[in-house]
Write a protein that holds these residues in place. Structure first.
Motif, PDB file in Angstrom:
ATOM      1  N   HIS A   1      14.114  -4.013  -9.647  1.00  0.00           N
ATOM      2  CA  HIS A   1      13.740  -4.595 -10.937  1.00  0.00           C
ATOM      3  C   HIS A   1      14.806  -5.584 -11.425  1.00  0.00           C
ATOM      4  O   HIS A   1      15.965  -5.228 -11.566  1.00  0.00           O
ATOM      5  N   VAL A   2      14.365  -6.837 -11.641  1.00  0.00           N
ATOM      6  CA  VAL A   2      15.277  -7.853 -12.196  1.00  0.00           C
ATOM      7  C   VAL A   2      15.218  -7.720 -13.712  1.00  0.00           C
ATOM      8  O   VAL A   2      14.172  -7.943 -14.321  1.00  0.00           O
ATOM      9  N   GLY A   3      16.343  -7.334 -14.325  1.00  0.00           N
ATOM     10  CA  GLY A   3      16.365  -7.077 -15.765  1.00  0.00           C
ATOM     11  C   GLY A   3      16.737  -8.287 -16.596  1.00  0.00           C
ATOM     12  O   GLY A   3      16.581  -9.442 -16.157  1.00  0.00           O
ATOM     13  N   GLN A   4      17.223  -8.027 -17.784  1.00  0.00           N
ATOM     14  CA  GLN A   4      17.587  -9.091 -18.724  1.00  0.00           C
ATOM     15  C   GLN A   4      19.097  -9.343 -18.704  1.00  0.00           C
ATOM     16  O   GLN A   4      19.889  -8.401 -18.698  1.00  0.00           O
ATOM     17  N   GLY A   5      19.456 -10.638 -18.753  1.00  0.00           N
ATOM     18  CA  GLY A   5      20.873 -11.010 -18.739  1.00  0.00           C
ATOM     19  C   GLY A   5      21.649 -10.452 -19.919  1.00  0.00           C
ATOM     20  O   GLY A   5      22.836 -10.151 -19.817  1.00  0.00           O
ATOM     21  N   THR A   6      20.971 -10.287 -21.053  1.00  0.00           N
ATOM     22  CA  THR A   6      21.653  -9.771 -22.250  1.00  0.00           C
ATOM     23  C   THR A   6      22.077  -8.313 -22.063  1.00  0.00           C
ATOM     24  O   THR A   6      22.920  -7.802 -22.787  1.00  0.00           O
ATOM     25  N   ASN A   7      21.476  -7.649 -21.087  1.00  0.00           N
ATOM     26  CA  ASN A   7      21.822  -6.249 -20.802  1.00  0.00           C
ATOM     27  C   ASN A   7      22.410  -6.147 -19.389  1.00  0.00           C
ATOM     28  O   ASN A   7      22.235  -5.152 -18.693  1.00  0.00           O
ATOM     29  N   TYR A   8      23.142  -7.220 -18.979  1.00  0.00           N
ATOM     30  CA  TYR A   8      23.536  -7.345 -17.570  1.00  0.00           C
ATOM     31  C   TYR A   8      24.454  -6.223 -17.077  1.00  0.00           C
ATOM     32  O   TYR A   8      24.374  -5.818 -15.923  1.00  0.00           O
TER      33      TYR A   8
END
Ligand code: ZN
Length: 281
Positions: A134-141
């Protein structure tokens, strides 16, 4: 001309180059992408998110009209089809390719739902992209960047079980802006490429990943790179600089934004070796 994503990515895999998949939001950005593709004689994948336009069938119809009369091969892909409804709307709207994103589900559920979409889409001549890991969000890297990465053997099994045309993999990229520095797991990518043999691979979260990382990913087996945030930010910066002149021409505001968007896209077309790869039929 309109083509499927499978045709574009098969050639990219054989030719050892990458193809940009810019996210579009409006007629202006669609025309910008096609103009740049024609100038650079590059095949192109236009990515459209289901939520981006209130009238998706009309929006895709417009893209199909423009892409269909273009001199270069263009695929129109539904980005992140997250539900059954998204996929059905995508099919009705006329996408030549659909991404079925069940990456938030357990493996067996992802396989079952992806397989169902593949069966429907392939019957209609539509390509399918899925995501494993799963590719997540950069803000929650700090959290997303290191968990749920794609397992090479599982990816090979997934492709065999579902029959997808290409697979989005999680190797350390993230959507949007990165909080912190991106770390790309190239050793993992090498193992995925080896395990998945001829299936083209997709990288989501291209924005902010850096030229060196992206060029290396393409050299090492990625064929499609999704770009959204960085193109829009480049447009915004060009627009801001244009507005520095207190006497700016209001009719040139949108063209200023588009110039920034186009310049950034052109940069990546050159970086990935996509230039001059268009074919004719
Ligand atoms: Zn994505």
């Amino acid at each position: 001309m309109l083509v499927t994503m499978a045709e574009i990515l098969k050639r990219a895999r054989e030719g050892g180059y990458g193809v940009t998949a810019p996210n579009v939001q409006s007629e202006d950005t669609v025309r910008a992408v096609i103009r740049v593709a024609e100038e650079r004689k590059a095949p192109m994948i236009i990515d459209v998110n289901a939520f981006i336009h209130p009238d998706l069938p009309w929006f895709v119809h417009m893209i199909r009209e423009l892409a269909g009369s273009s001199s270069v091969p263009i695929a129109v892909n539904l980005d992140h089809g997250r539900s059954y409804e998204d996929v059905m709307l995508g099919i009705r709207s006329g996408f030549t390719s659909i991404m079925v994103d069940r990456s938030g589900m357990p493996y067996e559920d992802n396989v079952r739902e992806t397989k169902e979409v593949v069966r429907m889409c392939h019957t209609l001549g539509i390509s399918v992209e899925a995501e494993l890991g799963h590719v997540g969000q950069g803000t929650n890297y700090e959290v997303d960047g290191i968990r749920n990465l794609t397992e090479p053997e599982e990816a090979a099994r997934f492709i065999k079980e579902t029959g997808v045309d290409c697979l989005a993999v999680a190797i350390g990229t993230a959507h949007g802006r990165y909080k912190g520095k991106p770390h790309i797991d190239f050793a993992r990518l090498a193992k995925i490429v080896e395990a998945c043999k001829d299936t083209p691979l997709v990288l989501h979260g291209g924005s902010g990943t850096g030229d060196e990382n992206l060029a290396r990913a393409v050299r090492n087996g990625i064929q499609k790179v999704n770009l959204a945030t960085e193109l829009v930010v480049a447009g915004k910066e060009e627009l801001e600089s244009f507005m520095q002149d207190p006497n700016f021409d209001k009719w040139k505001l949108i063209p200023a934004f588009i110039k920034g968007y186009e310049d950034r896209l052109t940069h990546y077309i050159k970086l990935f070796g996509q230039e001059g790869r268009a074919w004719t039929v």
